[in-house]
Design a protein around this motif. Structure first.
Motif, short mmCIF file in Angstrom:
data_model
loop_
_atom_site.label_atom_id
_atom_site.label_comp_id
_atom_site.label_asym_id
_atom_site.label_seq_id
_atom_site.Cartn_x
_atom_site.Cartn_y
_atom_site.Cartn_z
N HIS A 254 -2.68 13.50 -7.93
CA HIS A 254 -1.95 13.85 -8.76
C HIS A 254 -1.07 13.50 -8.91
N ASP A 255 0.00 13.92 -8.54
CA ASP A 255 1.18 13.27 -8.03
C ASP A 255 1.28 11.26 -8.47
N PHE A 256 0.02 10.95 -8.13
CA PHE A 256 0.63 9.43 -8.95
C PHE A 256 0.72 9.27 -10.53
N GLU A 257 -0.15 10.11 -10.86
CA GLU A 257 -0.19 10.38 -12.21
C GLU A 257 1.57 10.65 -13.01
N VAL A 258 1.94 12.17 -11.90
CA VAL A 258 3.70 12.52 -12.65
C VAL A 258 4.69 12.29 -11.96
N ARG A 259 4.20 11.92 -10.60
CA ARG A 259 5.72 10.68 -10.16
C ARG A 259 5.82 9.27 -10.05
N ALA A 260 4.38 8.64 -9.77
CA ALA A 260 4.14 7.34 -9.33
C ALA A 260 4.13 6.93 -10.99
N ARG A 261 3.80 7.04 -11.58
CA ARG A 261 2.78 6.35 -13.03
C ARG A 261 4.28 6.25 -13.61
N PRO A 262 4.95 7.26 -14.35
CA PRO A 262 6.46 6.26 -15.20
C PRO A 262 7.16 5.80 -13.91
N ILE A 263 7.78 5.83 -12.78
CA ILE A 263 8.51 4.78 -12.02
C ILE A 263 7.88 3.28 -12.02
N LEU A 264 6.52 3.16 -11.78
CA LEU A 264 5.84 1.65 -12.08
C LEU A 264 6.08 1.66 -13.62
N GLU A 265 6.03 2.67 -14.55
CA GLU A 265 5.81 2.37 -16.19
C GLU A 265 7.77 1.43 -16.17
N ARG A 266 8.50 2.34 -16.03
CA ARG A 266 9.12 1.69 -15.93
C ARG A 266 10.08 0.22 -15.32
N CYS B 44 0.98 -1.12 -0.26
CA CYS B 44 -0.38 -0.41 -0.01
C CYS B 44 0.71 1.50 0.33
N TYR B 45 0.57 2.39 -1.06
CA TYR B 45 1.49 3.76 -0.27
C TYR B 45 0.40 4.50 -0.82
N HIS B 46 0.47 5.55 -0.58
CA HIS B 46 -0.27 7.54 -0.68
C HIS B 46 1.02 8.09 -2.21
N GLY B 47 0.57 9.15 -1.22
CA GLY B 47 0.89 9.77 -2.36
C GLY B 47 2.76 9.86 -2.81
N VAL B 48 3.30 10.08 -3.31
CA VAL B 48 4.83 10.47 -4.07
C VAL B 48 4.85 11.56 -4.11
N SER B 49 5.98 12.47 -3.58
CA SER B 49 5.95 13.80 -2.88
C SER B 49 5.88 14.44 -4.16
#
Length: 349
Positions: free
Chosen positions: A104-116, A38-43
């Motif tokens: 919002h930070d999921f789309e701009v911070r977490a998503r690129p990491i998960l996709e990588r 479980c994760y929440h926000g990514v700064s």
């Protein structure tokens, strides 16, 4: 730290050093269990310094995802993982990754990491602030008070006291409670709460317009949710207003409003749920079942097995404040096994 916690930590360190943890993670016992992270926000900025239990830095999230790939964990979409858990067909070292709230930070911070790292994830989205695109009121109050911790706050009409120093965390918590209660008791609308945030920021000499413009503490908008869903991430339920009413009609409305809002965006009917703030009660489980919910995750720590109620699934809440040893102990299964083994009244199954 209690002696039991110290002993478990020592055992985990020995397990990591000797390779025993890795061997245990491939055991038949672990294969019957799913680790749901479980994760929440990514700064976007310094949110992880303000609340390391709620926000994680992008660098820490990257290290976690790199760890899963480097150690050959089988990271599955949650829906598939739960089906295979039920059917007894989980691969070795099965893990599912979840994110709460839909910031919002999921789309701009977490998503690129998960996709990588090719990590699938379920995102539980609470929808009121998806449509009201402003910073979320209570958490933004807390953040502003922390940002202004070097100052004293004077907010006439809201706080009936002389200027109060914000240097102490307990003082900030009291002030936060007073502001939230003031807004609640006066029946403030979302717009009025946002105006109050602007007043609070101005009193602390913080540029609220800049915070809004950078979309800190804001949820994804409709277009971003659609983009995330089209990229293959699973969008699921988290109530509309991030609350758990004890009255059936209000509870069902939360589910219905949340589901209708998300279904209109993603084009499918969400059927997996996350309890807001991990709060749940007996009636909620009954009502979720009535609503056709297939699974519901808590914030209770543990591994999921086929014997666990699918509407009360435990997770491993990962935070900036935790170490990789804390996380690895749970995904290997060793922490769960040690905890169970230390309780004579609890079955391994």
């Amino acid at each position: 730290m209690s002696w039991r916690s110290a002993l478990r930590r020592s055992l985990l360190l020995v397990g990591e050093a000797t390779g025993a943890s890795d061997s245990f993670s491939r055991s038949g016992w672990r294969r019957q269990r799913l680790a749901i992270l479980c994760y929440h926000g990514v700064s976007l900025d310094d949110e992880h310094l303000w609340d390391p239990g709620l926000y994680m830095s992008p660098a820490t999230l990257e290290r976690r995802m790199s760890y899963l790939r480097a150690h050959d964990y089988s990271v599955l979409p949650l829906g598939e993982a739960l089906e295979r858990l039920r059917d007894g067909t989980l691969p070795p070292r099965a893990v599912a990754v979840t994110f709460d709230d839909g910031t919002h930070d999921f789309e701009v911070r977490a998503r690129p990491i998960l996709e990588r790292y090719r990590i699938p994830a379920t995102v539980y989205v609470t929808t009121f602030y998806v449509h009201f695109q402003r910073p979320v009121f209570p958490v933004t109050c807390s953040y502003l008070l922390w940002k202004g911790r070097s100052r004293s706050l004077f907010l006439p009409g809201v706080l009936d006291r002389t200027p109060v120093s914000l240097a102490d965390a307990k003082a900030r918590q009291r002030v936060l409670g007073d502001i939230v209660v003031y807004a609640r008791d006066n029946g403030f609308s979302a717009e009025e709460k946002d105006e109050l945030l602007g007043r609070l920021a101005a009193a602390l000499r913080i540029d609220y317009g800049d915070l809004v413009g950078r979309r800190l503490l804001t949820l994804m908008n409709v277009a971003e949710i659609a983009t995330v869903a089209s990229a293959g991430f699973d969008i699921q339920l988290h109530t509309h207003r991030h609350r758990m009413p004890r009255e059936r009609s209000l509870f069902m409305r939360e589910i219905e409003d949340n589901r209708a809002s998300l279904e209109a965006i993603v084009g499918y009917r969400p059927s997996h749920f996350c309890y807001p703030s991990g709060e749940y009660f007996d009636s909620a489980v009954v009502w979720l079942r009535e609503s056709g919910i297939q699974s519901a995750v808590t914030c209770d720590t543990g591994l999921a097995s086929a014997h666990v109620d699918p509407l009360l699934l435990p997770r491993i809440v990962d935070t900036e404040a935790k170490t990789i040893l804390d996380v690895s102990g749970w995904v290997t299964g060793l922490s769960a096994f040690l905890r169970i083994s230390g309780r004579s009244s609890q079955s391994l199954f």
